[in-house]
Write an enzyme that holds these catalytic residues in place. Sequence first.
Site, PDB file in Angstrom:
ATOM      1  CG  HIS A 273      32.989  40.775  34.865  1.00  0.00           C
ATOM      2  ND1 HIS A 273      34.314  40.428  34.704  1.00  0.00           N
ATOM      3  CD2 HIS A 273      32.989  41.697  35.878  1.00  0.00           C
ATOM      4  CE1 HIS A 273      35.060  41.090  35.552  1.00  0.00           C
ATOM      5  NE2 HIS A 273      34.300  41.863  36.276  1.00  0.00           N
TER       6      HIS A 273
ATOM      7  CB  CYS B 266      34.659  40.641  41.614  1.00  0.00           C
ATOM      8  SG  CYS B 266      35.606  42.161  41.650  1.00  0.00           S
TER       9      CYS B 266
ATOM     10  CG  HIS C 227      31.203  44.109  39.211  1.00  0.00           C
ATOM     11  ND1 HIS C 227      31.277  42.784  39.543  1.00  0.00           N
ATOM     12  CD2 HIS C 227      32.413  44.437  38.691  1.00  0.00           C
ATOM     13  CE1 HIS C 227      32.488  42.328  39.256  1.00  0.00           C
ATOM     14  NE2 HIS C 227      33.202  43.317  38.728  1.00  0.00           N
TER      15      HIS C 227
ATOM     16  CG  HIS D  61      35.170  46.291  35.271  1.00  0.00           C
ATOM     17  ND1 HIS D  61      35.711  46.885  36.384  1.00  0.00           N
ATOM     18  CD2 HIS D  61      34.987  44.990  35.602  1.00  0.00           C
ATOM     19  CE1 HIS D  61      35.856  45.997  37.342  1.00  0.00           C
ATOM     20  NE2 HIS D  61      35.420  44.832  36.897  1.00  0.00           N
TER      21      HIS D  61
ATOM     22  CG  ASP E 188      30.432  49.277  23.976  1.00  0.00           C
ATOM     23  OD1 ASP E 188      30.796  49.472  25.153  1.00  0.00           O
ATOM     24  OD2 ASP E 188      29.871  50.159  23.297  1.00  0.00           O
ATOM     25  CG  HIS E 189      26.711  49.580  26.188  1.00  0.00           C
ATOM     26  ND1 HIS E 189      27.831  50.249  25.763  1.00  0.00           N
ATOM     27  CD2 HIS E 189      25.987  50.471  26.923  1.00  0.00           C
ATOM     28  CE1 HIS E 189      27.781  51.491  26.211  1.00  0.00           C
ATOM     29  NE2 HIS E 189      26.691  51.652  26.925  1.00  0.00           N
TER      30      HIS E 189
ATOM     31  CD  GLU F 250      39.133  43.951  36.493  1.00  0.00           C
ATOM     32  OE1 GLU F 250      38.767  42.828  36.146  1.00  0.00           O
ATOM     33  OE2 GLU F 250      39.739  44.171  37.571  1.00  0.00           O
TER      34      GLU F 250
HETATM   35 ZN    ZN Z   1      34.963  43.088  37.796  1.00  0.00          ZN
END
Ligand code: ZN
Length: 274
Positions: free
Chosen positions: A150, A169, A175, A177, A215-216, A260
């Site tokens: 995100h 961020c 980036h 998580h 996911d992904h 997170e």
């Molecule tokens: Zn983040």
Amino acid sequence: MMFLTRKIIFSAAHVCRNPDWSDDQNRYVYGHCAVGTGHGHDYICEATVKGSINSSTGIVVNLADVKQLLRTVVTPLDMTHLNDNGDLFQGQEPTTERLTRALWHRLVPMLTQCELARLNIYESRTRSIEYIGDDTMIYVTRRVEFNAAHRLHSQVLSDEENARIFGKCNNPNGHGHNYELEVTVCGPLDKRTGMVIDMGLLDELIQREVVDRYDHKNLNMDLEEFREVNPTSEEFARVIWNRLSPHFTQPTLYKIRLVETSNNSFEYYGEQEL
Ligand SMILES: [Zn+2]
Ligand SMILES: [Zn+2]
């Protein structure tokens, strides 16, 4: 009111199978706990007691005494096969819901200097039960992991404000998580199964509504729910809640916890007053 928690670990084997059901039905209700003749869990049991601070000692109760009582309750189960324990389970499937409830009722009469507030048993890293002495409100938590990318960027703020608030961020190319999600549902014990919810049903809903969808993925670019919404973990937890909650009537959805990073986690209980 002060709350104190003492932990104890014990190991036991069990298998949860209803002989009147097919293998598929047993697997749907009990998951891996239905397989074969038995398997082991390292159960982590946490007893939380509550009370007032004694003005002379500065403590509510000596946790060493609570530890001893917990040992008295738990030691007879350590390194045993729970299905053999007719006293606790009377031939019924030794689910962790039944185990937690049974240990609560053994412990409560022993606690004379304080009151048991809750009893949590973690059967694995991915499933735990909380019992508070109310058969209509038993809490089951299931944990899953997934990862997603995100970029934190609000469309109503200037580039400078976004950079100041979100720092790294706000990186234009995003980036990632490794998210951990805990879903807690609350409801009565299903006498047919000894569970609050069939494991297969809970897993199906989490897989379909959360893991398969996120996911992904790149939350900003791949998901229409984040076209206009900044995909912070606060917003993400609320989105997940809104996707899951319509599917839960009995039991109800109680809490979403989104982790997170190891430093940051977020809990959402819907808009209910706590
Ligand atoms: Zn983040
Ligand atoms: Zn099991």
